[in-house]
Scaffold this motif. Structure first.
Motif, PDB file in Angstrom:
ATOM      1  N   TYR A  75       0.828  13.327  11.310  1.00  0.00           N
ATOM      2  CA  TYR A  75       0.520  12.914   9.939  1.00  0.00           C
ATOM      3  C   TYR A  75      -0.228  14.032   9.222  1.00  0.00           C
TER       4      TYR A  75
ATOM      5  N   GLN B 149      -2.292   9.221   2.586  1.00  0.00           N
ATOM      6  CA  GLN B 149      -2.133   8.399   1.401  1.00  0.00           C
ATOM      7  C   GLN B 149      -2.013   6.945   1.857  1.00  0.00           C
ATOM      8  N   ALA B 150      -2.035   6.029   0.901  1.00  0.00           N
ATOM      9  CA  ALA B 150      -1.906   4.612   1.216  1.00  0.00           C
ATOM     10  C   ALA B 150      -0.622   4.337   1.989  1.00  0.00           C
ATOM     11  N   LYS B 151       0.455   5.024   1.647  1.00  0.00           N
ATOM     12  CA  LYS B 151       1.723   4.788   2.336  1.00  0.00           C
ATOM     13  C   LYS B 151       1.634   5.129   3.816  1.00  0.00           C
ATOM     14  N   HIS B 152       0.843   6.148   4.163  1.00  0.00           N
ATOM     15  CA  HIS B 152       0.682   6.517   5.565  1.00  0.00           C
ATOM     16  C   HIS B 152      -0.114   5.448   6.318  1.00  0.00           C
TER      17      HIS B 152
ATOM     18  N   THR C  56      -0.429   2.347   5.513  1.00  0.00           N
ATOM     19  CA  THR C  56       0.444   1.173   5.587  1.00  0.00           C
ATOM     20  C   THR C  56       1.416   1.305   6.753  1.00  0.00           C
ATOM     21  N   GLN C  57       2.004   2.466   6.908  1.00  0.00           N
ATOM     22  CA  GLN C  57       2.960   2.717   7.991  1.00  0.00           C
ATOM     23  C   GLN C  57       2.275   2.657   9.356  1.00  0.00           C
TER      24      GLN C  57
ATOM     25  N   LYS D  81       1.296  -3.013   1.625  1.00  0.00           N
ATOM     26  CA  LYS D  81       0.513  -2.062   0.841  1.00  0.00           C
ATOM     27  C   LYS D  81      -0.708  -2.741   0.210  1.00  0.00           C
TER      28      LYS D  81
ATOM     29  N   THR E 167      -3.435  -2.759   2.656  1.00  0.00           N
ATOM     30  CA  THR E 167      -4.030  -1.422   2.760  1.00  0.00           C
ATOM     31  C   THR E 167      -5.074  -1.220   1.669  1.00  0.00           C
ATOM     32  N   TYR E 168      -4.773  -1.629   0.446  1.00  0.00           N
ATOM     33  CA  TYR E 168      -5.739  -1.466  -0.644  1.00  0.00           C
ATOM     34  C   TYR E 168      -6.948  -2.374  -0.466  1.00  0.00           C
TER      35      TYR E 168
END
Length: 63
Positions: free
Chosen positions: A6, A11-14, A16-17, A23, A26-27
């Motif tokens: 990574y 980022q948030a997408k990472h 989340t994954q 998502k 995650t926030y």
């Protein structure tokens, strides 16, 4: 993917994954006390190593 695969700043997408959550979850996590959030120009980010240290700590608490 392995931790070091990574980017240094996640980022948030990472996140989340990695966690396999929505998502929106995650926030919510980003807003929680003790989460190692980094905010730059309104973007919510986290240093990879800080995130995995935080995650390891959460796993130890759960044991």
């Amino acid at each position: 993917m392995e931790r070091n695969d990574y980017p240094i700043v996640l980022q948030a997408k990472h996140v989340t994954q990695i966690l396999g959550v929505a998502k929106s979850t995650t926030y919510e996590l980003f807003a929680s006390p003790g989460f190692p959030l980094l905010q730059l120009n309104g973007r919510k980010l986290v240093y990879r190593d800080s995130f995995f240290e935080w995650l390891d700590g959460k796993q130890k608490e759960a044991q």
